[in-house]
Enzyme design. Sequence first.
Site, mmCIF file in Angstrom:
data_model
loop_
_atom_site.group_PDB
_atom_site.id
_atom_site.type_symbol
_atom_site.label_atom_id
_atom_site.label_comp_id
_atom_site.label_asym_id
_atom_site.label_seq_id
_atom_site.Cartn_x
_atom_site.Cartn_y
_atom_site.Cartn_z
ATOM 1 C CB VAL A 294 -0.956 0.028 1.215
ATOM 2 C CG1 VAL A 294 -1.763 -1.255 1.282
ATOM 3 C CG2 VAL A 294 -0.208 0.228 2.526
ATOM 4 C CB SER A 295 1.006 4.166 1.022
ATOM 5 O OG SER A 295 1.315 5.539 1.091
ATOM 6 C CG ASN A 296 5.696 6.141 0.008
ATOM 7 O OD1 ASN A 296 4.882 6.792 -0.645
ATOM 8 N ND2 ASN A 296 6.568 6.719 0.807
ATOM 9 N N GLY A 299 3.347 1.904 -4.667
ATOM 10 C CA GLY A 299 4.036 2.553 -5.768
ATOM 11 C C GLY A 299 5.321 1.834 -6.134
#
Length: 704
Positions: A294-296, A299
């Site tokens: 999730v999140s960073n 990415g």
Amino acid sequence: MKRIMICTLIGATGFALSACNDSNNDNPAEVNQVPGFIQGDIQRTDYDGITDDLLTAGLGATGLRNGPEPIFLEPLNPTSAELRQRAIYNNYRALVDTTSGGGYGEFFGPGVGNGTEGLIPGREYIAFMTVPGSDVPVTVMAQIPDSFDPQSPCMITAPSSGSRGIYGAIGTAGEWGLKKGCVVVYTDKGSGTGAHNLETNTAQRMDGTLTTSDEPVQFRADLTATERSEFSAAWPDRFAWKHAHSKTNPEADWGQHVLQSVEFGFWALNEQFGSDSNVAPITPANTVVIASSVSNGGGSSVRAAEQDTKGLIDGVAVSEPNVNPVVDASFTIKQGSNSAIEHHSRSLLEYTTALAVYQGCANQAPAIRDIAPLNFLNSSTVRDNICNSLANKGLLTGAASATIDDYATEAQRILNEDFGIQPEQNLLAPVHFASNVSQGISMTYVNAYGRAGVEDRVCGLSMAATDGAGVVRQLTQTEEAALFAVSNGIPPTGNVNIVYDLADGQPTRLTDSASPSSLQKDYGLDALLCLHSLALGRNVITGGSLSVADAKLHDAITVGIEEVRATGDLHGKPAVFVTGRADAILPINHTSRPYFGLNQRVEGASSELRYYEVLNAHHLDILNQFDGIGTWYVPLHHYYFQALDLVWERLTNGTELPPSQVVRTVPRGDLATPLAESNLPEIAAQPAPEDLISLVGDELRIPE
């Protein structure tokens, strides 16, 4: 009962020689090569699933939900096992709402699906690695549950969310993968907890224990002993932080970190299951590999899938990914009947520094002031000061009779219209500002993208512990001993705060600082304007050019941002993004939405990316425990697990992924009412036409 066993494996050699007596491969002539990027020893620990385990560190589902934070028997000298347990406890609870009625124990959690406390026995391998061109250590880890089936192997990547340490994705990708019986491979992505005490030269070993010796550590600033001494004499009790101050722009290599973690995972599997007759029975060709987190971390897995040239990754399932897509102005984004958004795909630094500058004033806007959850955490006096300072600098306009309400409304308009932040994100932005989210990210990423060192003190900012009045103090030894277990990788964290060295009077914690230009407590607005100017490449007050030094740093920042841009090419891999429309940290018009549009442009009909935008969901489910947030927002975490299920079914059974769509959840309206299935509709296999998300011509159409 299985015993807990800790071993050291000899790393970075041509052979996987084991110091453990129960290795499955007793013939040193059989080669299972340790990847060349591994630096130093590989630590291995076996967990029995009774006294300790891979997922909950022995705490179980109940301990994670109701238990107090684990203690250290010797607070000044915690053991590596104690640090690990507290790190898992804090990292799990930082991302997942574990309160009653919020979905924990019903829709997600260690015990869901097995009716137990969720303790998972297995083996954990952990090591340092580096990427080409860098000597800064990155932590990598593989967890192999005892339920892993070498005849049907699977692997899930779990790069840390945010800037967290190696256990930063334990409750997200870690939980799903371990419960599925997959090996889970983690990396801290070159960020992590790595804190360097410049006063004492103390740093963290891989396991979080502290040392002042010249030995492998997570991070030390690139300073000679003399330089460090001179810096500390001028700026005592300061810290350098790995993500901000490693001078490497770690995000540029996040995809490589994930790919290397996959390779490390295959080494660990074959170390455990290989034999004299078949040294490497488990390979990418016979293993289902899903890039996730999730999140960073999400990415990072997206970038890994884009950069995968070895066929390591089969599919992608991520939640609220921090992706900075290549700017493609050939399409616009249109939600319902609203005006089309042309200027999408702004860099994280552009919109985050804008939030740091304007949000404090926008918190006073009449439209949100009295209804935004937890807005009272921000002092109304400081909010007024920010508005007045912005107006005095000409950044907010109005008639001579303009009021704070007028200024705040204008600040909100700038964020929504000029920086493409959705109105649905407005109500959650105040609590993030009070938590110093945009301020901490702005400082960290300006330094990281620009490859600045701690000694540069960009915009007059540094990091140190502070007292109740915001004055710099020494971090206590007890506090420092716990940093590995409590830090999220971006100050303010672990009682280390952002300090504005140029504040009126003396160096002061940013939140308490008075700007030199205003002599008022305005959240150190002068420093935040400096960061915003560096992000935009112009003096935002005068509209003129930056100084020579700042222009040089801006050029370096621009290069750093281009290094992290995502291409949109997933090479046809099945992929799912789930994102909450109310995400107030990573605005969807600059992340998931334009990435989906870019992917459709790049891959066209061969794309297998699906984008699910969840209504009444946001970035940090942990906030759902609070009244006014949990009443109106649902856990995005639930849909993240659905994303993993969908990609799993696609890869293992050939099931088609549902079309991209808006998911219309139903808030529970009262924290006393537990979430039910009626609040959390499934991602529809055949959504209604009015719920479909699609790129039509030059317009990415998002339903209301």
